[in-house]
Each structure stands twice: as C-alpha cells, then as structure tokens.
Design a protein around this motif. Structure first.
Motif, mmCIF file in Angstrom:
data_model
loop_
_atom_site.group_PDB
_atom_site.id
_atom_site.type_symbol
_atom_site.label_atom_id
_atom_site.label_comp_id
_atom_site.label_asym_id
_atom_site.label_seq_id
_atom_site.Cartn_x
_atom_site.Cartn_y
_atom_site.Cartn_z
ATOM 1 N N VAL A 9 28.093 97.949 114.785
ATOM 2 C CA VAL A 9 27.906 99.398 114.892
ATOM 3 C C VAL A 9 27.322 99.875 113.560
ATOM 4 O O VAL A 9 28.022 100.007 112.563
ATOM 5 N N GLU A 10 26.016 100.116 113.561
ATOM 6 C CA GLU A 10 25.265 100.418 112.325
ATOM 7 C C GLU A 10 24.017 101.209 112.715
ATOM 8 O O GLU A 10 23.278 100.807 113.619
ATOM 9 N N GLN A 16 20.687 96.513 110.688
ATOM 10 C CA GLN A 16 20.876 95.911 112.010
ATOM 11 C C GLN A 16 20.166 94.559 112.081
ATOM 12 O O GLN A 16 20.734 93.559 112.542
ATOM 13 N N LYS A 17 18.932 94.552 111.602
ATOM 14 C CA LYS A 17 18.137 93.326 111.626
ATOM 15 C C LYS A 17 18.756 92.252 110.739
ATOM 16 O O LYS A 17 18.850 91.070 111.107
ATOM 17 N N GLN A 18 19.238 92.676 109.541
ATOM 18 C CA GLN A 18 19.842 91.723 108.610
ATOM 19 C C GLN A 18 21.124 91.124 109.206
ATOM 20 O O GLN A 18 21.383 89.915 109.069
ATOM 21 N N ILE A 29 25.549 92.182 119.505
ATOM 22 C CA ILE A 29 25.245 93.386 120.277
ATOM 23 C C ILE A 29 25.216 94.544 119.298
ATOM 24 O O ILE A 29 26.123 94.685 118.466
ATOM 25 N N VAL A 30 24.195 95.385 119.367
ATOM 26 C CA VAL A 30 23.991 96.427 118.369
ATOM 27 C C VAL A 30 24.204 97.802 118.989
ATOM 28 O O VAL A 30 23.809 98.061 120.133
ATOM 29 N N ALA A 31 24.833 98.691 118.202
ATOM 30 C CA ALA A 31 24.974 100.091 118.589
ATOM 31 C C ALA A 31 24.757 100.949 117.359
ATOM 32 O O ALA A 31 25.205 100.607 116.262
ATOM 33 N N GLY A 32 24.052 102.093 117.532
ATOM 34 C CA GLY A 32 23.742 102.948 116.394
ATOM 35 C C GLY A 32 24.568 104.209 116.318
ATOM 36 O O GLY A 32 24.427 104.976 115.362
ATOM 37 N N LEU A 41 31.268 98.373 124.118
ATOM 38 C CA LEU A 41 32.630 97.833 124.131
ATOM 39 C C LEU A 41 33.122 97.642 125.561
ATOM 40 O O LEU A 41 33.698 96.597 125.903
ATOM 41 N N HIS A 42 32.902 98.633 126.393
ATOM 42 C CA HIS A 42 33.300 98.537 127.803
ATOM 43 C C HIS A 42 32.557 97.396 128.508
ATOM 44 O O HIS A 42 33.146 96.643 129.286
ATOM 45 N N ARG A 43 31.289 97.285 128.216
ATOM 46 C CA ARG A 43 30.452 96.314 128.939
ATOM 47 C C ARG A 43 30.704 94.881 128.497
ATOM 48 O O ARG A 43 30.829 93.975 129.334
#
Length: 452
Positions: A9-10, A16-18, A29-32, A41-43
C-alpha cells in the motif's frame, strides 16, 4: 505451490516499482489508497501487507494510513502489517505498532533489510496458522475445552489420562463453574466406555422428592401421576458413564439407596419388585467439604469413602496463572465465529482487567463475560468497558523478596504467553528478552510450549 501474496500500500509510483523489484519472490499486489487496499485485501487475502502512512487524501499526515491499518486488522486480524514510513513519521509508526502493526521500517529503506522483516513476518504468520490448525485438532480430542498452561491444571489433565482407562469411581472437587462436568466428559471419552452413553444429573437442581425417581426410575402406577414406566438416569447410563454433579446436595434418605447401588450394582425402580443389574462407571463432583458434612451428620461416611476411590481436584480460575487471558482468547475466537462477527481484538486495558479480576464464578463466569462482550461491543475491539467487570482490591500480602521475585517472574512469563496466544516470538518481544532466554525461563518454571 504458488507464491506468497504481499500487498504493497504505497501511493508513490517509483516506490511501488522498487518494492515490486525487491520482492520478486512474492506475488506483489499494489494499492495506492485506502479504498483500493481494502478491495485487494478482500480479493487476495494476503498474509503480509506493507503500508505507507502518508496516503491520499492526507499524504503529508498519518490519519489516512492509521485508519487503513485499523480497517485491515479489523477485517483480517492475522495479517502482518509492516509500516514503511519516513523519518518524520517515526512517532506515528510507533503509534501504529501500538494499534497492532507487526513492525515498522523507515524510508529510505534497505531492500535486503526490509526483505528480512517481511520474511520473518511471513514465517510467523505461517506458524500461527499451523498453531491454529493444531488447536483445531486438539478441539476434537477427548480433553476438548480444557485450555490451560497452568501447572496445576496440566497435572489434572495427566491425572485424567491415567485414571480414565480404569473402572474406579472418581470424585471431582472444585468450585462451581470450574469445569467439573468438562473433566467428567474427558474421563468418559478417554475410557473403555467412550462409545456408550454419558449421562449426567445435577443433584442440586432437582427437588429431593423428585430426585429418587430421576435416579432410579419408576413403574407405572407407582405414585400419583406415574402413568407409564420410566427408566431412571442410572439405568439409562448402563454400559457407559454416570455423572452425579453436586453429590453433596443429595438428601440422606437417597444416600442410603445410592450406597446400596454402589455396593451391589443393582437398582429397583420405585414401585418395582425386581432387581436390575447395572454396569456403569460412576463419576461424581461437589464443591462442598464432604468431610465436614460427615462430621455434621449431613453426609454418610461410608458413602463418602465409596465415592472417593480416586479424587481429582480442579483449581479455581483465580489460581491458574495466565489462564484467564488464555481462555479469554479461546472464547473470543469461538463466539466471534458463532455470532458471525470478524475476529475482535482485546484492548490492553481489557486484558489487564481480565487478569486482575478474581472470577468467583470461575470459567463459566469468564465464558459468559466474553460472550456478552462479543455480542455487545460496537467496534472491532473489546474494551474494558465492554467486559463490565467490577473493580476488585488486590489483597496480595506476600513480603518475602525471593518468593515475590520468583512469583513475579513466573506470572509475567505466563501472562505474556497467554497474551500472545502461545506465540513464543511475540511473548519474548512482550517480555523484552530473547527467545533462548524465554525458553530457559519456561524450562526453569516447568512451563511447556504446547497446550495439553
């Protein structure tokens, strides 16, 4: 087997890439933002989350990140959340740890160091899941429901295992609510009669004029209202185990008839003329002092000795160090599942109140307290007000320095194990010692790492 999932979560695209590059052995898995993070989280239900506190719409503060943390832990309490924060956010990162975050790591981060923290969190999550699986296996064991780390209770469990295969009559001594019927059922399940019936009767709950019929049964027409033949509890338990709870409340007239049954192993129904042979294992229980009752003429001495072939004493909950918190976690897990609520956490004050309260009603009172708290609590956390416990004074008057020091060391160690739900790593962290030191303390005090 697929890769372990890691939710990052960033909101910074470069970071995110780093992070993706640093954790190529994970399924990243990325979230902004908070909404996306909760959806992911649910998925995906990732065991590990790295969380930046500075999330939009408050990228320069920590409110949004802290709110995201609380929602993640409310939805998935077992998830290990690692805070990745800037230097100016150190105090907020520490606040996040107090709210339940697993650890924090400062920006700019060293990929190798952060990878080590993530790997350690992943290992701990796996250990906790395995521990949960083992506890589920234990829940199907003959001593299901007996959750303890107390040496006295552990000795009781070993005693149950030794006595159960025998045919000896067992008397269980313990205060009301301490778990006498639970132990009686354990004796039955571990014995040779486990495939037959377990029949229980509470002598204090049935009026004296009805208890004889409940115990021995009656024939049709034996008394007014006896419209048909009825088998008594003893006869129904034939081949199995018969549990007489609160035997001290039995009327003297019935004590003589029970003594005859124990001596001859035959009964006669009320109004009957035929002796009926009964093969049953007898377990009884009381919270009263039978020896004092014998002295007062309220209980037959010969019956007492018949019932006391083997005596097992169940310690009250207030004397079982660490067990109140341990049982509180156990009941919370059960009732959250039963009531369809997300797994709730205890506040620090709530756990302290549970440990300090004397529990005059023993395990039954604690169980009812936690059930009420789970149902009535408004948020994801059980607070001290949700427990509704009265304030009790501490009457500990020990003054010997060595005894107090040794007792205090033992108490805080067992409390840490209970608070951490048996996790050695977390317990050592709570105590501020290394794992080898904690293992040495456990060995010194005779505390085992596993539940019975």
């Amino acid at each position: 087997m697929g890769k372990t999932k890691l939710l990052v979560v960033e909101d910074d695209a470069g970071l995110q890439k780093q992070l993706r590059w640093s954790f190529d052995e994970y399924e990243v898995i990325v979230a902004g933002d908070r909404e996306t993070a909760l959806a992911q989280l649910h998925r995906h239900q990732p065991p590990i989350v790295t969380l930046d506190l500075g999330l939009p719409p408050d990228p320069d503060g920590a409110n949004e990140g802290l709110a995201t943390l609380q929602q993640i832990l409310a939805l998935a309490p077992d998830t290990k959340v690692i805070i990745v924060s800037g230097n100016q956010q150190r105090s907020n990162a520490l606040k996040a740890v107090s709210l339940g975050a697993y650890d924090f790591h400062q920006k700019p981060f060293e990929p190798a160091t952060l990878a080590l923290v993530v790997a350690r969190a992943c290992k701990l999550h796996g250990m906790q899941q395995e521990n949960r699986r083992m506890l589920q296996i234990e829940a199907e064991s003959p001593l299901a429901g007996i959750v303890t780390r107390d040496p006295g209770m552990l000795r009781l469990c070993r005693g149950v295992e030794k006595v159960a295969p025998s045919s000896a009559t067992v008397m269980l001594l313990g205060e009301s609510g301490s778990g006498k019927e639970l132990v009686a059922r354990g004796l039955h399940r571990l014995g040779a009669r486990h495939e037959r019936r377990f029949v229980a009767i509470n002598c204090a709950a049935i009026p004296a004029d009805l208890l004889e019929s409940e115990l021995f049964g009656h024939e049709k027409g034996a008394f007014t209202g006896a419209g048909q033949q009825t088998l008594g509890k003893i006869e129904l338990a034939d081949g199995g185990t018969f549990f007489l709870d609160e035997i001290g409340d039995m009327a003297p007239s019935l004590q003589a008839k029970l003594l005859r049954f124990l001596q001859e192993r035959v009964i006669e129904r009320i109004g009957g003329r035929r002796e009926i042979p009964i093969d049953v294992r007898v377990v009884c229980a009381t919270h009263q002092d039978l020896a004092a009752m014998v002295s007062d003429g309220r209980f037959r001495e010969d019956l007492m000795y018949r019932l006391r072939e083997i005596v097992l004493e169940i310690p009250p909950l207030r004397k079982r160090v660490g067990d109140p918190a341990l049982l509180a976690h156990h009941f919370r897990n059960r009732f959250c599942q039963a009531e369809g609520r997300p797994l709730m956490a205890f506040s620090v004050d709530a756990i302290a109140a549970i440990e300090e309260y004397q529990w005059p009603g023993n395990v039954r009172e604690l169980e009812n307290c936690i059930k009420r708290s789970v149902i009535m609590s408004d948020g994801p956390q059980i607070g001290v007000d949700d427990l509704g416990l009265p304030v009790m004074e501490n009457t500990d008057a020990a003054i010997n320095l060595r005894e107090v020091r040794d007792a205090a060391e033992y108490k805080v160690m067992v409390m840490a194990l209970a608070r951490s739900d048996g996790n050695i790593v977390k317990a050592a962290h709570l105590l501020g010692v290394s794992r080898p030191t904690l293992y040495d303390l456990m060995h010194h005090h005779g505390v085992k790492a596993q539940l019975p």
